[in-house]
Design a protein around this motif. Sequence first.
Motif, short mmCIF file in Angstrom:
data_model
loop_
_atom_site.label_atom_id
_atom_site.label_comp_id
_atom_site.label_asym_id
_atom_site.label_seq_id
_atom_site.Cartn_x
_atom_site.Cartn_y
_atom_site.Cartn_z
N LEU A 163 39.13 35.59 37.45
CA LEU A 163 38.54 36.92 37.59
C LEU A 163 37.24 36.99 36.79
O LEU A 163 37.19 37.44 35.65
N GLY A 202 43.01 42.80 32.95
CA GLY A 202 42.17 42.03 33.86
C GLY A 202 41.42 40.92 33.14
O GLY A 202 40.57 40.26 33.73
N ASP A 237 40.89 51.71 38.96
CA ASP A 237 42.03 51.06 39.60
C ASP A 237 42.66 52.10 40.52
O ASP A 237 42.89 53.24 40.12
N PRO A 256 33.34 46.53 45.59
CA PRO A 256 34.34 45.87 44.75
C PRO A 256 33.61 45.34 43.51
O PRO A 256 32.46 44.90 43.63
N GLY A 298 33.75 39.87 40.37
CA GLY A 298 35.05 39.21 40.18
C GLY A 298 36.00 39.46 41.34
O GLY A 298 37.05 38.84 41.42
N ALA A 299 35.65 40.37 42.24
CA ALA A 299 36.47 40.61 43.42
C ALA A 299 35.64 40.28 44.66
O ALA A 299 34.63 40.94 44.88
N PRO A 300 36.02 39.28 45.44
CA PRO A 300 37.20 38.42 45.28
C PRO A 300 37.06 37.46 44.10
O PRO A 300 35.95 37.09 43.74
N PRO A 301 38.19 37.04 43.55
CA PRO A 301 38.15 36.14 42.39
C PRO A 301 37.77 34.71 42.78
O PRO A 301 37.84 34.34 43.95
N THR A 357 45.75 38.34 39.16
CA THR A 357 44.34 38.41 39.55
C THR A 357 44.21 38.93 40.98
O THR A 357 43.39 39.80 41.27
N GLU A 358 45.06 38.39 41.87
CA GLU A 358 44.97 38.80 43.28
C GLU A 358 45.34 40.27 43.44
O GLU A 358 44.69 41.00 44.19
N THR A 396 42.41 42.51 41.84
CA THR A 396 41.13 42.53 42.55
C THR A 396 41.22 43.25 43.90
O THR A 396 40.20 43.59 44.48
#
Length: 431
Positions: free
Chosen positions: A127, A153, A331, A357, A360-363, A381-382, A385
Amino acid sequence: MPGQSAGRPAPPAGRHLPPPGGFTPPRGGVKRTPGDLALLGGPPAFPHPLTVGRPNPVDRTRLFQRLTWALDNQWHSNGGPLSLEFEARVADLAGTRHAVATCNATSALQLLFRALDLSGEIIMPSLTFAATAHAAQWLGLTPVFVDTDPRTGLIDPRLARAAITPDTAAVVGVHLWGRPCDARALEKTAADHGLPLLLDAAHALGCTLDGTPVGGFGAAEVFSFHATKIVGAFEGGAVVTDDEDLARRVRALANFGKGLEHVSAAGGTNAKMSEAAAAMGLTSLDALPRHIADNHDRHRVYREELDGVPGITLLPFDPAERHNHQYVVIDIDPERTGIGRDLLLDLLRAENALVLPPIGAPPCHLLEPYRSTRPVSLPHTEALTARVLSLPTGPTAAPEGIRRLCEIVRFAVAHGAELTRRCRTPRTESR
Ligand SMILES: *Cc1c(COP(=O)(O)O)cnc(C)c1O
């Protein structure tokens, strides 16, 4: 546009520029029923986009004075006076003995990896911005991604410790979205295994951990002065450290390895900061206290406006620490809001609030080449994100605009289930 001379092409209409005099929220566009939302055919709430990640403004007169001075001085790069002044001011902010200015933070990370003569695996959180991983990968090092602490996170120090193998060359922590990772625990882990700890502090200039400025942890930390960071140099970076020899090697490697007796097989490179970038960096540093104060105000408005909205959590900051609040991340609990991140994102973007987003998103582990070459599953992490969103802040986001945006968020959550039913079209486009 004021001051624009005839004959010059106009900038793309209204794409990035708020009107002269700033952004005024509209009187209309109030949402009374879901059908009033722009996604469902209503008029957008914001005639001018509310943006994430636009450069913070600088005093142009001061910038042009510095640039004129650099031209008169006829010294454009190679450790000129402006880059030295910039380094001194960055070291001062970081509380370190040394700062080496570079052309960007990605190169700064690579210089550090080279200066420490690393080979093998680099443990890091997934992330983070792709640059953290790509910097290692580009040098033939192997990023090994570890999961995050679901509450913050940030890299989970216990997982970093568990990931250490005989091939591990270093641990890299990331102060994601300006919140310092647990550098003390990571320092201990690294020391126990005789490994260097490096920190990607691209988001955290001006932030503290246990009252200590970010910059002074591990063997060295790296700042970014990319246009979108709290301090921008158009492009720029810096390595900060108390280790004099490490600073000397980084500086030499950034200048083709000149003056180094033992250069690793790869040799040096060119990653110096120019005087033009330093002029911008210095002028942006002048504005840092004001930008931090303004970011605090905007963050406070978000806090007040989103307080108590079920399922929406503004990522917490420790009030005992200093923060730059360059990133406002929420969040979104899909169950409690009934709406989910992706639909809220589409809905706000339709209103011309250009949320994204967050970085870091997507990681990283879901990006190429890592996704194909070394697939791993990092559940925290999934999950995180898929739930987070970066909200507009910075000079185009006036408090009135933020209140208006939060009103729409509250409205969307109040009608979450209905909106999800009506807008089932799957999202395909992503950053
Ligand atoms: C921006 C960023 C970088 C890269 O910085 P550049 O100066 O653009 O090379 C590295 N890490 C993180 C976490 C970033 O956000």
